[in-house]
Design a protein around this motif. Sequence first.
Motif, PDB file in Angstrom:
ATOM      1  N   UNK A  24      -2.979  14.545   2.544  1.00 60.90           N
ATOM      2  CA  UNK A  24      -4.245  13.856   2.248  1.00 60.90           C
ATOM      3  C   UNK A  24      -4.098  12.362   2.483  1.00 60.90           C
ATOM      4  N   UNK A  25      -2.922  11.811   2.197  1.00 61.15           N
ATOM      5  CA  UNK A  25      -2.685  10.379   2.405  1.00 61.15           C
ATOM      6  C   UNK A  25      -2.087  10.095   3.787  1.00 61.15           C
ATOM      7  N   UNK A  53       0.831  -1.202   0.000  1.00 60.72           N
ATOM      8  CA  UNK A  53       0.000   0.000   0.000  1.00 60.72           C
ATOM      9  C   UNK A  53       0.871   1.260   0.000  1.00 60.72           C
ATOM     10  N   UNK A  54       1.936   1.238   0.791  1.00 64.98           N
ATOM     11  CA  UNK A  54       2.820   2.410   0.849  1.00 64.98           C
ATOM     12  C   UNK A  54       3.578   2.583  -0.454  1.00 64.98           C
ATOM     13  N   UNK A  55       3.993   1.475  -1.061  1.00 67.03           N
ATOM     14  CA  UNK A  55       4.684   1.575  -2.346  1.00 67.03           C
ATOM     15  C   UNK A  55       3.754   2.146  -3.417  1.00 67.03           C
ATOM     16  N   UNK A  56       2.504   1.718  -3.407  1.00 67.33           N
ATOM     17  CA  UNK A  56       1.530   2.232  -4.370  1.00 67.33           C
ATOM     18  C   UNK A  56       1.254   3.706  -4.113  1.00 67.33           C
ATOM     19  N   UNK A  57       1.126   4.079  -2.841  1.00 72.33           N
ATOM     20  CA  UNK A  57       0.901   5.493  -2.488  1.00 72.33           C
ATOM     21  C   UNK A  57       2.034   6.371  -2.992  1.00 72.33           C
ATOM     22  N   UNK A  58       3.266   5.928  -2.756  1.00 76.87           N
ATOM     23  CA  UNK A  58       4.434   6.705  -3.165  1.00 76.87           C
ATOM     24  C   UNK A  58       4.536   6.786  -4.690  1.00 76.87           C
TER      25      UNK A  58
END
Length: 229
Positions: free
Chosen positions: A164-165, A17-22
């Motif tokens: 926002x994230x 999830x963090x990789x996708x967010x970044x």
Amino acid sequence: MALLSRLMPPVLATGPAERLRAGFGAFLGILVTALASTLWLGTGATPLLLIAPMGASAVLLFGVPASPLAQPWAILGGNLVAALIGVTAARWIGSPLLAASLAVGGTMLATSLLRCVHPPSGAVALTAVLGGPHIVALGYGFALVPVGLNSALLLAVALVYNNVTRRSYPHHAHPPAHPHPPKAPLALDEGDIDAVLADYGEPLDISREDLGVLLRELLGRIEQRSNER
């Protein structure tokens, strides 16, 4: 195998999830920066719409927004200082290779003194020297457009997107999602943390405030585990 393992970086404690967010943040940051620069400059200025170092800045601002190297003053101050130093080197030093080398070295020194070290700034300095005739023709205006414009736009996206994230940006030290405070209050002195870091002998990409928070959390977890035995 031991040598190869030492060459590999440690595994980051980040999930999918963090990789996708970044990754999406970097995509959005570069897209908005390019589109806004196009509106500002017009399509006739294509070579100057977006400079390559912004890709590296995006990795920092969205991939590791807690890093001291990714904070607002780092990108704005670091990139502007690098552009000014690079243009100066290109103007006054006849050898492009020597000018490029001095520009990067001077940028490293200046940004260290001004507390705005930002790795992509080294690429900004190189671009000012080796970017070609259209960059050289800009002179010191290169520091404002495209460097200043690109940096400000990318920073604006990072400020909105990271918050926002739910990533603190500009970053400030904060408790983890599931805190385990130690029962006995732990009085940490910033001077002691600085002394330990100085004695370590190598700069680390983490602030003293974050180190203090992580140390308290670590001690709290150790204390809780000991009490459960």
